[in-house]
Design a protein around this motif. Structure first.
Motif, PDB file in Angstrom:
ATOM      1  N   LEU A  18      64.393  33.588  -0.127  1.00 22.98           N
ATOM      2  CA  LEU A  18      65.309  32.855  -0.823  1.00 22.98           C
ATOM      3  C   LEU A  18      64.568  31.899  -1.933  1.00 22.98           C
ATOM      4  CD1 LEU A  18      68.150  31.655   1.454  1.00 22.98           C
ATOM      5  CD2 LEU A  18      68.460  33.016  -0.512  1.00 22.98           C
ATOM      6  N   ALA A  19      63.243  31.304  -1.144  1.00 21.76           N
ATOM      7  CA  ALA A  19      62.690  30.332  -2.181  1.00 21.76           C
ATOM      8  C   ALA A  19      61.948  31.137  -3.442  1.00 21.76           C
ATOM      9  CB  ALA A  19      61.512  29.848  -1.278  1.00 21.76           C
ATOM     10  N   PHE A  20      61.409  32.323  -2.911  1.00 21.49           N
ATOM     11  CA  PHE A  20      60.820  33.079  -4.281  1.00 21.49           C
ATOM     12  C   PHE A  20      62.036  33.707  -5.029  1.00 21.49           C
ATOM     13  CE2 PHE A  20      57.139  33.403  -1.179  1.00 21.49           C
ATOM     14  CZ  PHE A  20      56.253  32.987  -2.317  1.00 21.49           C
ATOM     15  N   MET A  21      63.071  33.988  -4.713  1.00 17.38           N
ATOM     16  CA  MET A  21      64.194  34.438  -5.578  1.00 17.38           C
ATOM     17  C   MET A  21      64.759  33.214  -6.326  1.00 17.38           C
ATOM     18  SD  MET A  21      66.509  37.022  -3.293  1.00 17.38           S
ATOM     19  CE  MET A  21      67.968  36.048  -3.560  1.00 17.38           C
ATOM     20  N   GLY A  22      64.492  31.903  -5.898  1.00 16.21           N
ATOM     21  CA  GLY A  22      64.675  30.580  -6.484  1.00 16.21           C
ATOM     22  C   GLY A  22      63.614  30.614  -7.767  1.00 16.21           C
ATOM     23  N   ILE A  23      62.532  30.993  -7.483  1.00 13.41           N
ATOM     24  CA  ILE A  23      61.511  31.241  -8.829  1.00 13.41           C
ATOM     25  C   ILE A  23      61.977  32.054  -9.946  1.00 13.41           C
ATOM     26  CG2 ILE A  23      59.275  31.216  -9.402  1.00 13.41           C
ATOM     27  CD1 ILE A  23      58.296  30.435  -6.606  1.00 13.41           C
ATOM     28  N   ILE A  24      62.651  33.083  -9.434  1.00 15.12           N
ATOM     29  CA  ILE A  24      63.171  34.069 -10.318  1.00 15.12           C
ATOM     30  C   ILE A  24      64.290  33.728 -10.998  1.00 15.12           C
ATOM     31  CG2 ILE A  24      63.781  36.489 -10.702  1.00 15.12           C
ATOM     32  CD1 ILE A  24      61.909  37.120  -8.272  1.00 15.12           C
ATOM     33  N   PHE A  25      65.310  33.447 -10.284  1.00 15.95           N
ATOM     34  CA  PHE A  25      66.849  33.183 -10.585  1.00 15.95           C
ATOM     35  C   PHE A  25      67.053  31.711 -11.155  1.00 15.95           C
ATOM     36  CE2 PHE A  25      67.128  36.994  -8.057  1.00 15.95           C
ATOM     37  CZ  PHE A  25      67.306  37.944  -9.008  1.00 15.95           C
ATOM     38  N   GLY A  26      66.348  30.827 -10.709  1.00 11.45           N
ATOM     39  CA  GLY A  26      66.720  29.406 -10.828  1.00 11.45           C
ATOM     40  C   GLY A  26      66.408  28.607  -9.678  1.00 11.45           C
ATOM     41  N   TRP A  27      65.755  27.457 -10.147  1.00 12.57           N
ATOM     42  CA  TRP A  27      65.204  26.468  -9.158  1.00 12.57           C
ATOM     43  C   TRP A  27      66.406  25.650  -8.203  1.00 12.57           C
ATOM     44  CZ3 TRP A  27      60.315  26.328  -8.482  1.00 12.57           C
ATOM     45  CH2 TRP A  27      59.559  26.792  -9.586  1.00 12.57           C
TER      46      TRP A  27
END
Length: 132
Positions: free
Chosen positions: A94-103
């Protein structure tokens, strides 16, 4: 551990030489920085392994007269049924997806990561009698 420490030290020297040659030849800052960081990481691992090897018992790999069977035996305790690594992996994903999709997604991943770390650290403290 001495053998591994010397291997990482040799690898660190090689990466340092590669970083210097790459930096002078290409004049590209990102790759040069990555190589110097790799040198730093290998140096830290080599230092840790060398530091630990001086304080730990000599393993079979550090003796010239050792047989393969000398390393046999119990290696340590490993949890047979822990769900905490799955929770940490989910929080990390989820954290790395946060870098991709939004903080904003990091706000949802932080509690999952913290619960995973807390659960893993205190996994075997449930129900223990602490009055003694």
């Amino acid at each position: 551990m001495k053998v591994q420490g010397w291997m990482f030290a040799g690898f660190a020297v090689f990466i340092l030489a590669a970083a210097v040659v790459y930096g002078l030849w290409s004049k590209e800052p990102a790759g040069t920085t990555a190589l110097f960081l790799g040198f730093g990481l290998c140096t830290m691992i080599a230092f840790y392994l060398g530091f630990t090897a001086n304080r730990a018992d000599t393993g079979a790999m550090d003796r010239e007269d050792a047989d393969i069977a000398d390393d046999a035996g119990e290696l340590g305790f490993f949890s047979p049924h822990s769900w905490q690594p799955l929770m940490l992996a989910t929080g990390g994903a989820l954290a790395f997806m946060g870098i991709i999709f939004g903080w904003w997604l990091l706000f949802f991943s932080l509690p999952v990561i913290l619960l995973g770390v807390f659960g893993w650290v205190f996994e075997y403290y449930r129900g223990a009698d602490r009055t003694q």
